[in-house]
Design an enzyme around this catalytic site. Structure first.
Site, PDB file in Angstrom:
ATOM      1  CG  HIS A  79      -1.860   1.162   1.283  1.00 38.98           C
ATOM      2  ND1 HIS A  79      -3.212   1.003   1.453  1.00 38.98           N
ATOM      3  CD2 HIS A  79      -1.673   2.503   1.161  1.00 38.98           C
ATOM      4  CE1 HIS A  79      -3.811   2.179   1.454  1.00 38.98           C
ATOM      5  NE2 HIS A  79      -2.891   3.121   1.279  1.00 38.98           N
ATOM      6  CG  HIS A 108      -0.870   7.104  -0.956  1.00 42.01           C
ATOM      7  ND1 HIS A 108      -2.080   7.204  -1.592  1.00 42.01           N
ATOM      8  CD2 HIS A 108      -1.115   6.454   0.204  1.00 42.01           C
ATOM      9  CE1 HIS A 108      -3.024   6.653  -0.838  1.00 42.01           C
ATOM     10  NE2 HIS A 108      -2.468   6.188   0.259  1.00 42.01           N
ATOM     11  CE  LYS A 163      -7.956   1.975  -0.776  1.00 41.91           C
ATOM     12  NZ  LYS A 163      -6.714   2.381  -0.151  1.00 41.91           N
ATOM     13  CG  HIS A 202      -9.969   4.401   3.345  1.00 43.90           C
ATOM     14  ND1 HIS A 202      -8.751   5.049   3.436  1.00 43.90           N
ATOM     15  CD2 HIS A 202     -10.712   4.858   4.390  1.00 43.90           C
ATOM     16  CE1 HIS A 202      -8.768   5.873   4.485  1.00 43.90           C
ATOM     17  NE2 HIS A 202      -9.950   5.786   5.072  1.00 43.90           N
ATOM     18  CG  HIS A 239      -4.908   2.193   5.764  1.00 43.23           C
ATOM     19  ND1 HIS A 239      -6.252   2.183   6.031  1.00 43.23           N
ATOM     20  CD2 HIS A 239      -4.768   2.871   4.597  1.00 43.23           C
ATOM     21  CE1 HIS A 239      -6.883   2.826   5.084  1.00 43.23           C
ATOM     22  NE2 HIS A 239      -6.008   3.250   4.192  1.00 43.23           N
ATOM     23  CG  ASP A 251      -1.650   4.814   4.091  1.00 41.76           C
ATOM     24  OD1 ASP A 251      -1.719   5.226   2.910  1.00 41.76           O
ATOM     25  OD2 ASP A 251      -2.439   5.167   4.981  1.00 41.76           O
TER      26      ASP A 251
HETATM   27  C1  NCD Z   1      -3.701   9.023   2.132  1.00 43.25           C
HETATM   28  C2  NCD Z   1      -3.272  10.069   1.099  1.00 43.25           C
HETATM   29  O1  NCD Z   1      -2.751  11.115   1.484  1.00 43.25           O
HETATM   30  O2  NCD Z   1      -3.422   9.827  -0.096  1.00 43.25           O
HETATM   31  N1  NCD Z   1      -3.718   9.651   3.414  1.00 43.25           N
HETATM   32  C3  NCD Z   1      -3.613   9.020   4.612  1.00 43.25           C
HETATM   33  O3  NCD Z   1      -3.742   9.681   5.635  1.00 43.25           O
HETATM   34  N2  NCD Z   1      -3.350   7.729   4.693  1.00 43.25           N
HETATM   35  C4  NCD Z   1      -5.000   8.448   1.736  1.00 43.25           C
HETATM   36  C5  NCD Z   1      -5.349   7.192   2.492  1.00 43.25           C
HETATM   37  O4  NCD Z   1      -4.725   6.128   2.308  1.00 43.25           O
HETATM   38  O5  NCD Z   1      -6.300   7.244   3.290  1.00 43.25           O
HETATM   39 ZN    ZN Z   2      -3.319   5.085   1.721  1.00 43.14          ZN
END
Ligand code: NCD
Ligand code: ZN
Length: 343
Positions: free
Chosen positions: A13, A15, A99, A136, A174, A247
């Site tokens: 996971h 970003h 997702k 999520h 998460h 995450d």
């Molecule tokens: C994530 C993001 O910034 O894209 N933020 C977070 O707090 N984890 C989005 C997510 O996974 O909820």
């Molecule tokens: Zn995330």
């Protein structure tokens, strides 16, 4: 134990954002992980195979020379997605999961699903394609306390989904609560969960340590200590249902240090080292390899990585910030120390 050698881990996971922001953070993940599941919550979100292919090409083009890091792409489920889109995604060979963001639950989730019961035919196609649905798991009902949103999602939605779509493989992403741990443990084998390093290391006091700490704000929000203990118990249990997902969620400094700060912690700079700390503190370093390198690959039905990495108990200082396009990015533990290093 002062060093440990494990199969190279994967991040289930992550970003990465896009363009200059992606190019600023990619190397941190590529230096540590063999593969990562790339979240589709870009602006606009990655809702088509074509968009996923373009995004994947930009990531591959930005990799450091010699890197064999593999981005595992995902599609962002919307109310309008049809079974045919799912079949095209499976046929692509590079889209590995779908997702599900409840609309409005987190960063860039406005185009998410408004009513999951309207998506059942599409979810059947996800199940038939053998792709995991990544969830999520938080309700967006504003009357529900922010600390209860995961628990209430499990009660209101997840139980029903698992029952209705019994052959769908589901990753509850998460997880942050004892209730999520209990749910996943007692669910059938097709239900698993990722756990972040920050939820293993921090409880909600970290958000208010001497004042408001925007860099400790993420979603789902940190919970109280009893929940952290439950997550740690799950992570070190050896159960194949629990695996690593950082995450890591970069946001420019000024968007977090703001009167309405963004949710997300940046942890990719120490993506595996922070887990080594958490497992070490729990006296369970021998369980790190399963959690970080085996369980996720097995659940996604991908081969385990052939290479190995070595982690050493060797502290290193974390920079105050990193360059992030034209902005700055504040990592977890900025100005502090991480107790473990990779060779
Ligand atoms: C994530 C993001 O910034 O894209 N933020 C977070 O707090 N984890 C989005 C997510 O996974 O909820
Ligand atoms: Zn995330």
């Amino acid at each position: 134990m002062d060093s440990i050698s494990i199969t190279q881990p994967d991040d289930w996971h992550l970003h990465l954002r896009d363009d200059d922001y992606m190019r600023a953070v990619l190397a941190h993940s590529a230096q540590r992980f063999a593969r990562a599941v790339i979240m589709p919550n870009l602006k606009p979100p990655v809702t088509t195979v074509e968009a996923a292919q373009g995004y994947r090409d930009r990531i591959l083009a930005a990799l450091p020379a010699g890197s064999s890091f593999e981005p595992l792409m995902t599609l962002y489920l919307t109310d309008n997605m049809r079974p045919a889109h799912i079949r095209a995604a499976r046929a692509s060979g590079f889209v590995h999961a779908v997702k599900y963001y409840p609309a409005g639950a987190t960063t860039n989730s406005d185009s998410g699903v408004t009513d999951i019961t309207r998506c059942f035919d599409t979810l059947e196609a996800v199940a038939d394609a053998g792709m995991p649905l990544l969830i999520h798991g938080e309700v967006t009902d504003p009357s529900v306390d922010v600390f209860d949103r995961e628990r209430v999602f499990i009660e209101r939605t997840l139980g029903m989904l698992v029952q209705r779509l019994s052959h769908l493989r589901i990753v509850l992403e998460h997880i942050t609560t004892a209730e999520a741990v209990a749910f996943v443990r007692s669910a059938p084998d097709n239900v698993a969960a990722t756990i972040t390093a920050h939820h293993l290391l921090l409880n909600r006091n970290a958000i208010f340590q001497g004042g408001v700490r925007p860099h400790h704000y993420c979603l789902p929000v940190l919970k109280r200590e009893t929940h952290r203990q439950a997550l740690l118990g799950a992570a070190i249990s050896g159960s194949p249902k629990f695996f690593l997902g950082t995450d890591s969620a970069p946001h420019a400094r000024h968007t977090k240090e703001n009167d309405c700060g963004c949710a997300g912690m940046y942890t990719a700079h120490a993506g595996i080292e922070l887990y080594a700390e958490a497992f070490d503190q729990a006296g369970a370093l021998n369980r790190l390899e399963g959690f970080a390198s085996h369980h996720g690959a097995d659940f996604y039905r991908l081969p385990r990585n052939p290479r190995r990495i070595t982690l050493r108990r060797r502290p290193w200082p974390v920079p105050q910030d990193f360059a992030y396009g034209e902005h700055r990015l504040v990592p977890l533990r900025a100005g502090g120390e991480i107790g473990w290093s990779i060779d």
